[in-house]
Design a protein around this motif. Sequence first.
Motif, PDB file in Angstrom:
ATOM      1  N   THR A 546       0.739  -1.194  -0.117  1.00  0.00           N
ATOM      2  CA  THR A 546       0.046  -0.073   0.054  1.00  0.00           C
ATOM      3  C   THR A 546       0.748   1.157  -0.035  1.00  0.00           C
ATOM      4  O   THR A 546       0.487   2.285  -0.564  1.00  0.00           O
ATOM      5  N   PHE A 547       2.048   1.270   0.785  1.00  0.00           N
ATOM      6  CA  PHE A 547       2.944   2.399   0.756  1.00  0.00           C
ATOM      7  C   PHE A 547       3.705   2.662  -0.598  1.00  0.00           C
ATOM      8  O   PHE A 547       3.977   3.556  -0.812  1.00  0.00           O
ATOM      9  N   LEU A 548       3.922   1.423  -1.158  1.00  0.00           N
ATOM     10  CA  LEU A 548       4.800   1.400  -2.408  1.00  0.00           C
ATOM     11  C   LEU A 548       3.643   2.020  -3.648  1.00  0.00           C
ATOM     12  O   LEU A 548       4.108   2.723  -4.367  1.00  0.00           O
ATOM     13  N   TYR A 549       2.489   1.670  -3.278  1.00  0.00           N
ATOM     14  CA  TYR A 549       1.436   2.275  -4.247  1.00  0.00           C
ATOM     15  C   TYR A 549       1.497   3.716  -4.116  1.00  0.00           C
ATOM     16  O   TYR A 549       1.214   4.441  -5.221  1.00  0.00           O
ATOM     17  N   VAL A 550       1.290   4.335  -2.966  1.00  0.00           N
ATOM     18  CA  VAL A 550       1.389   5.587  -2.637  1.00  0.00           C
ATOM     19  C   VAL A 550       2.757   6.136  -3.432  1.00  0.00           C
ATOM     20  O   VAL A 550       2.472   7.336  -4.232  1.00  0.00           O
ATOM     21  N   TYR A 551       3.621   5.702  -3.263  1.00  0.00           N
ATOM     22  CA  TYR A 551       4.829   6.307  -3.782  1.00  0.00           C
ATOM     23  C   TYR A 551       4.540   6.229  -5.375  1.00  0.00           C
ATOM     24  O   TYR A 551       4.964   7.174  -5.900  1.00  0.00           O
ATOM     25  N   ALA A 552       4.342   5.252  -5.984  1.00  0.00           N
ATOM     26  CA  ALA A 552       3.981   5.007  -7.458  1.00  0.00           C
ATOM     27  C   ALA A 552       3.172   6.028  -7.761  1.00  0.00           C
ATOM     28  O   ALA A 552       3.260   6.858  -8.918  1.00  0.00           O
ATOM     29  N   LEU A 553       1.916   6.368  -7.097  1.00  0.00           N
ATOM     30  CA  LEU A 553       1.071   7.232  -7.797  1.00  0.00           C
ATOM     31  C   LEU A 553       1.430   8.653  -7.687  1.00  0.00           C
ATOM     32  O   LEU A 553       1.149   9.648  -8.413  1.00  0.00           O
ATOM     33  N   ALA A 554       2.339   9.042  -6.533  1.00  0.00           N
ATOM     34  CA  ALA A 554       2.898  10.121  -6.086  1.00  0.00           C
ATOM     35  C   ALA A 554       3.694  10.551  -7.297  1.00  0.00           C
ATOM     36  O   ALA A 554       3.752  11.672  -8.235  1.00  0.00           O
ATOM     37  N   ARG A 555       4.771   9.565  -7.856  1.00  0.00           N
ATOM     38  CA  ARG A 555       5.723   9.899  -8.529  1.00  0.00           C
ATOM     39  C   ARG A 555       5.114  10.106 -10.285  1.00  0.00           C
ATOM     40  O   ARG A 555       5.468  10.387 -11.179  1.00  0.00           O
ATOM     41  N   ALA A 556       3.962   9.327 -10.383  1.00  0.00           N
ATOM     42  CA  ALA A 556       3.250   9.258 -11.577  1.00  0.00           C
ATOM     43  C   ALA A 556       2.297  10.544 -11.929  1.00  0.00           C
ATOM     44  O   ALA A 556       1.808  10.698 -12.911  1.00  0.00           O
ATOM     45  N   GLY A 557       2.074  11.453 -10.803  1.00  0.00           N
ATOM     46  CA  GLY A 557       1.667  12.388 -11.048  1.00  0.00           C
ATOM     47  C   GLY A 557       0.140  12.458 -10.542  1.00  0.00           C
ATOM     48  O   GLY A 557      -0.473  13.578 -10.599  1.00  0.00           O
ATOM     49  N   ARG A 558      -0.043  11.388  -9.944  1.00  0.00           N
ATOM     50  CA  ARG A 558      -1.439  11.198  -9.440  1.00  0.00           C
ATOM     51  C   ARG A 558      -1.632  11.599  -7.985  1.00  0.00           C
ATOM     52  O   ARG A 558      -1.717  10.821  -7.054  1.00  0.00           O
ATOM     53  N   ILE A 559      -1.490  12.924  -7.989  1.00  0.00           N
ATOM     54  CA  ILE A 559      -0.999  13.424  -6.290  1.00  0.00           C
ATOM     55  C   ILE A 559      -2.306  13.265  -5.577  1.00  0.00           C
ATOM     56  O   ILE A 559      -2.279  13.037  -4.492  1.00  0.00           O
ATOM     57  N   HIS A 560      -3.414  13.598  -5.958  1.00  0.00           N
ATOM     58  CA  HIS A 560      -4.707  13.604  -5.033  1.00  0.00           C
ATOM     59  C   HIS A 560      -4.918  12.109  -4.714  1.00  0.00           C
ATOM     60  O   HIS A 560      -5.234  12.014  -3.486  1.00  0.00           O
ATOM     61  N   GLN A 561      -4.649  11.410  -5.639  1.00  0.00           N
ATOM     62  CA  GLN A 561      -4.952  10.076  -5.322  1.00  0.00           C
ATOM     63  C   GLN A 561      -4.211   9.323  -4.405  1.00  0.00           C
ATOM     64  O   GLN A 561      -4.298   8.606  -3.418  1.00  0.00           O
ATOM     65  N   ALA A 562      -2.544   9.789  -4.559  1.00  0.00           N
ATOM     66  CA  ALA A 562      -1.700   9.151  -3.667  1.00  0.00           C
ATOM     67  C   ALA A 562      -1.822   9.855  -2.137  1.00  0.00           C
ATOM     68  O   ALA A 562      -1.782   9.170  -1.276  1.00  0.00           O
ATOM     69  N   ARG A 563      -2.262  11.250  -2.180  1.00  0.00           N
ATOM     70  CA  ARG A 563      -2.730  11.754  -0.734  1.00  0.00           C
ATOM     71  C   ARG A 563      -3.777  10.944  -0.057  1.00  0.00           C
ATOM     72  O   ARG A 563      -3.897  10.672   1.074  1.00  0.00           O
ATOM     73  N   TYR A 564      -4.694  10.613  -0.871  1.00  0.00           N
ATOM     74  CA  TYR A 564      -5.835  10.101  -0.165  1.00  0.00           C
ATOM     75  C   TYR A 564      -5.566   8.669   0.221  1.00  0.00           C
ATOM     76  O   TYR A 564      -5.929   8.416   1.329  1.00  0.00           O
ATOM     77  N   ALA A 565      -4.889   8.139  -0.514  1.00  0.00           N
ATOM     78  CA  ALA A 565      -4.362   6.551  -0.339  1.00  0.00           C
ATOM     79  C   ALA A 565      -3.489   6.531   1.063  1.00  0.00           C
ATOM     80  O   ALA A 565      -3.483   5.883   1.882  1.00  0.00           O
ATOM     81  N   PHE A 566      -2.601   7.671   1.039  1.00  0.00           N
ATOM     82  CA  PHE A 566      -1.588   7.599   2.006  1.00  0.00           C
ATOM     83  C   PHE A 566      -2.487   8.151   3.389  1.00  0.00           C
ATOM     84  O   PHE A 566      -2.308   7.342   4.473  1.00  0.00           O
TER      85      PHE A 566
END
Length: 620
Positions: A546-566
């Motif tokens: 789950t935390f690696l998923y947050v990392y991948a989302l953030a680096r992919a530019g999907r910042i809002h999705q990444a922050r929600y998941a985190f």
Amino acid sequence: MRPYPPIAEHGLIGDLQTCALVSSDGVLNWFCSPRFDSPSIFAGLLDGSRGGYFAITADPVRAPQDEPPDNADVVTRQLYMADTAVLITRFLTLEGVGEVIDFMPVREPHTPTDRHQVVRVVRVVRGTVRFTLECRPRFDYGRAPHDLTCGGDTARFDGHGIAAHLQALGPVALEADGTDVRATVTLAEGERAAVLLTVCDAGSAAPPPVSPGDVVEEFNAVRDFWHGWIGRCTYRGRWQQMVNRSAITLKLMTYAPTGAPIAAATMGLPEQEGGERNWDYRYTWVRDASLAVRAMRDLGFTEEAHAFRSWLIQRLRDGGAPNGEPLQIMYRVDGDPYLREEVLGHLEGWRGSVPVRAGNGAADQLQMDIYGEAVYALSQAGQAGDAVGFDDWQRCAALLDWLCENWDRPDEGIWETRGGQKDFTYSRLMCWVALDRGIRQATATARPGDLTRWTATRDAILEQVMTLGWSAERQAFVQEYDSTVLDASLLLMPLVGFITSKDPRWLSTLDAMDAELVSDSLVYRYDPEASPDGLAGSEGTFSLCTFLYVYALARAGRIHQARYAFDKMLTYANHVGLFAEEVGLTGEQLGNFPQAFTHLALITAALALDTELDHAASAA
């Protein structure tokens, strides 16, 4: 007292050589000594009657004519003293507020010792509280008997080759209860007592008498130690408290004499209640430890990175593992490669989860990815000026030469499946990392090596993964060649630089994982039904992933999705900010606890998300 509290209902204390878990009820029910990987002294987590425990609990104070006490009359709260490993369990009763303050003194942590101490301070801050103490050690995972010598304010438990000394301060009268000890003490506002448990070899001298002033000095020293250590952290981001807690947790699970981090503090805790996926995680995995010290280094803790590098280099100096490979996937904290797995059939397991295993039979598995993590750790341990010496570089170069001959082998994979060897994509990915980082290190430090061969092999691996590890049907990278099964371990692909975070292939892989492995922002590592792993039962979402998923989302530019998941994932932390291995179907934490993998990934995700949020804010 609950016989099997939830796994997450615990806080962790330690002295950088071993550690203990204390439940939110005030029960110390996990403690091994003299090291993390030693046999247990208290293992109530794995057997409420045979495992042993050390409880200090609060009871309502009532007049004799009153009804018997109701457990609902006592409410507990547990917390850490900020930025320390000092744990406070607070009891709120109808008559007052009491606390038990637990810690382990950190004395010369880099020198191995047989002597370890748990300090339990009892105090009342409001009204009057009655406390009950029970100390019931069960040596050698509950297999070895012991004798008791009890003398009022001291008690000695003698096992085979080991002794535990109990010292009481204040109005605490220890009473024998068979070969165990009980005590009851009532304290009023402002009063305090203390109980010290010292474990050492049977032939060692008894601990010297202590005074209340000595306990205060120990408390101040351990508080100052942790404040001083966390003060070196360079992180100043949005999630300071959670990152600091994760860093302290990783430090608590690092064996200071060798610099070797363990994967988790416990053994035998299940990935599914009543299931068989119950492993011993008290060892140093090359993979987990390498990624853990990378996270620590990113926070500014370079000393820890250098210590682990020295431990890892020593494994290369040892000249190969017993299984004939250059490295073994895991070792004891002192580098011993022999981890014979045994089933402790006399223990009933946490809530009936059997078998309870000590040791780890996966130690001799072939997992080719460890070479990537090992070289990754060596290359990240410092800048060019911190490079290994010439002799050790030659060992590293020989490892890369060996890898050029051996990278294209089926193995058991990162998840230690017991279903046979396969061509796992993640294993090939990390072989690429080993060669890529070796080439970079050789170039940066002007060290000799067969760069032509290393480069050709690195490029061949990349082409193979892009061809065989890619499923045109799924439009995603997959778990193994000629498969359509997704695997969350591949979330590391952009982190290690194998592919850019916005490459079309990677974005479509993320989309496929979103659709199949993600459940309300929590991530399963793979689907066991689609890819049988040789074990019965199911498992929860894997918190590392789950935390690696947050990392991948953030680096992919999907910042809002990444922050929600985190932010969503942080709500699954326990009451003191700790994570186990998995999150179950109903939100409970499962698996060994706390788990280093989860906490290192939290740090990695927080750093990446902070960076991307800052970039977005500056561009707005």
